[in-house]
Design a protein around this motif. Structure first.
Motif, mmCIF file in Angstrom:
data_model
loop_
_atom_site.group_PDB
_atom_site.id
_atom_site.type_symbol
_atom_site.label_atom_id
_atom_site.label_comp_id
_atom_site.label_asym_id
_atom_site.label_seq_id
_atom_site.Cartn_x
_atom_site.Cartn_y
_atom_site.Cartn_z
ATOM 1 N N GLU A 161 0.863 -1.142 0.082
ATOM 2 C CA GLU A 161 -0.054 0.012 -0.187
ATOM 3 C C GLU A 161 0.943 1.312 0.165
ATOM 4 O O GLU A 161 0.537 2.291 -0.831
ATOM 5 N N ILE A 162 1.986 1.202 0.791
ATOM 6 C CA ILE A 162 2.781 2.412 0.671
ATOM 7 C C ILE A 162 3.404 2.621 -0.559
ATOM 8 O O ILE A 162 3.339 3.674 -1.303
ATOM 9 N N SER A 163 3.779 1.407 -1.138
ATOM 10 C CA SER A 163 4.344 1.541 -2.673
ATOM 11 C C SER A 163 3.464 1.915 -3.546
ATOM 12 O O SER A 163 3.814 3.070 -4.277
ATOM 13 N N ASN A 164 2.207 1.643 -3.567
ATOM 14 C CA ASN A 164 1.253 2.144 -4.539
ATOM 15 C C ASN A 164 0.804 3.736 -4.194
ATOM 16 O O ASN A 164 0.785 4.370 -5.228
ATOM 17 N N GLU A 165 0.944 4.049 -2.763
ATOM 18 C CA GLU A 165 0.475 5.496 -2.580
ATOM 19 C C GLU A 165 1.551 6.334 -3.177
ATOM 20 O O GLU A 165 1.349 7.477 -3.730
ATOM 21 N N LEU A 166 2.805 6.010 -2.900
ATOM 22 C CA LEU A 166 4.068 6.716 -3.263
ATOM 23 C C LEU A 166 4.132 6.808 -4.771
ATOM 24 O O LEU A 166 4.356 8.000 -5.504
ATOM 25 N N LYS A 167 3.598 5.491 -5.359
ATOM 26 C CA LYS A 167 3.721 5.801 -6.921
ATOM 27 C C LYS A 167 2.593 6.546 -7.683
ATOM 28 O O LYS A 167 2.587 7.392 -8.642
ATOM 29 N N ALA A 168 1.305 6.577 -6.939
ATOM 30 C CA ALA A 168 0.198 7.375 -7.204
ATOM 31 C C ALA A 168 0.674 8.952 -7.147
ATOM 32 O O ALA A 168 0.099 9.850 -7.975
ATOM 33 N N LYS A 169 1.639 9.424 -6.543
ATOM 34 C CA LYS A 169 2.111 10.358 -6.049
ATOM 35 C C LYS A 169 3.170 11.036 -7.092
ATOM 36 O O LYS A 169 3.813 12.000 -7.022
ATOM 37 N N GLY A 170 3.504 9.968 -8.130
ATOM 38 C CA GLY A 170 4.642 10.147 -9.067
ATOM 39 C C GLY A 170 5.969 9.748 -8.668
ATOM 40 O O GLY A 170 6.815 9.911 -9.297
ATOM 41 N N ALA A 171 6.097 9.123 -7.334
ATOM 42 C CA ALA A 171 7.349 8.878 -7.085
ATOM 43 C C ALA A 171 7.830 7.419 -7.663
ATOM 44 O O ALA A 171 6.956 6.408 -7.931
ATOM 45 N N SER A 172 9.141 7.183 -7.791
ATOM 46 C CA SER A 172 9.396 5.901 -8.547
ATOM 47 C C SER A 172 10.052 5.158 -7.382
ATOM 48 O O SER A 172 11.257 5.002 -7.290
ATOM 49 N N VAL A 173 9.452 4.465 -6.740
ATOM 50 C CA VAL A 173 9.865 3.617 -5.346
ATOM 51 C C VAL A 173 9.125 2.462 -5.483
ATOM 52 O O VAL A 173 7.846 2.081 -5.550
#
Length: 83
Positions: free
Chosen positions: A28-40
């Motif tokens: 969920e953290i990974s998905n949330e960060l990706k949704a904000k445009g982060a490449s994590v």
């Protein structure tokens, strides 16, 4: 060992502080960060959260599903929940 303050770590810490009243799994953290445009990726989030546990900035509790949360205090916490 030297501590590196990567952009991914900065984004993760910001996310945990912004969402201190919620609990999230690594995915969920990974998905949330990706949704904000982060490449994590999930492996990076897992590695960073493991390091935060080792630094005693996050606590891990055994259970069916591990989730991470950041309470209102200055230290972060890890807990578990079932879905």
């Amino acid at each position: 060992m030297a501590e590196y303050n990567t952009e991914q770590k900065k984004l993760l810490l910001e996310f945990l502080e912004e969402n201190h009243d919620s609990a999230y799994t690594i995915e969920e953290i990974s998905n949330e960060l990706k949704a904000k445009g982060a490449s994590v990726g999930k492996s990076t989030v897992y590695r960073l959260m493991t390091r935060l546990v080792e630094e005693k900035r996050v606590q891990r509790f055994a259970g069916e599903k591990t989730v991470f949360s950041s309470p209102a205090s200055s230290s972060m916490q890890c807990s578990t929940r079932s879905r």
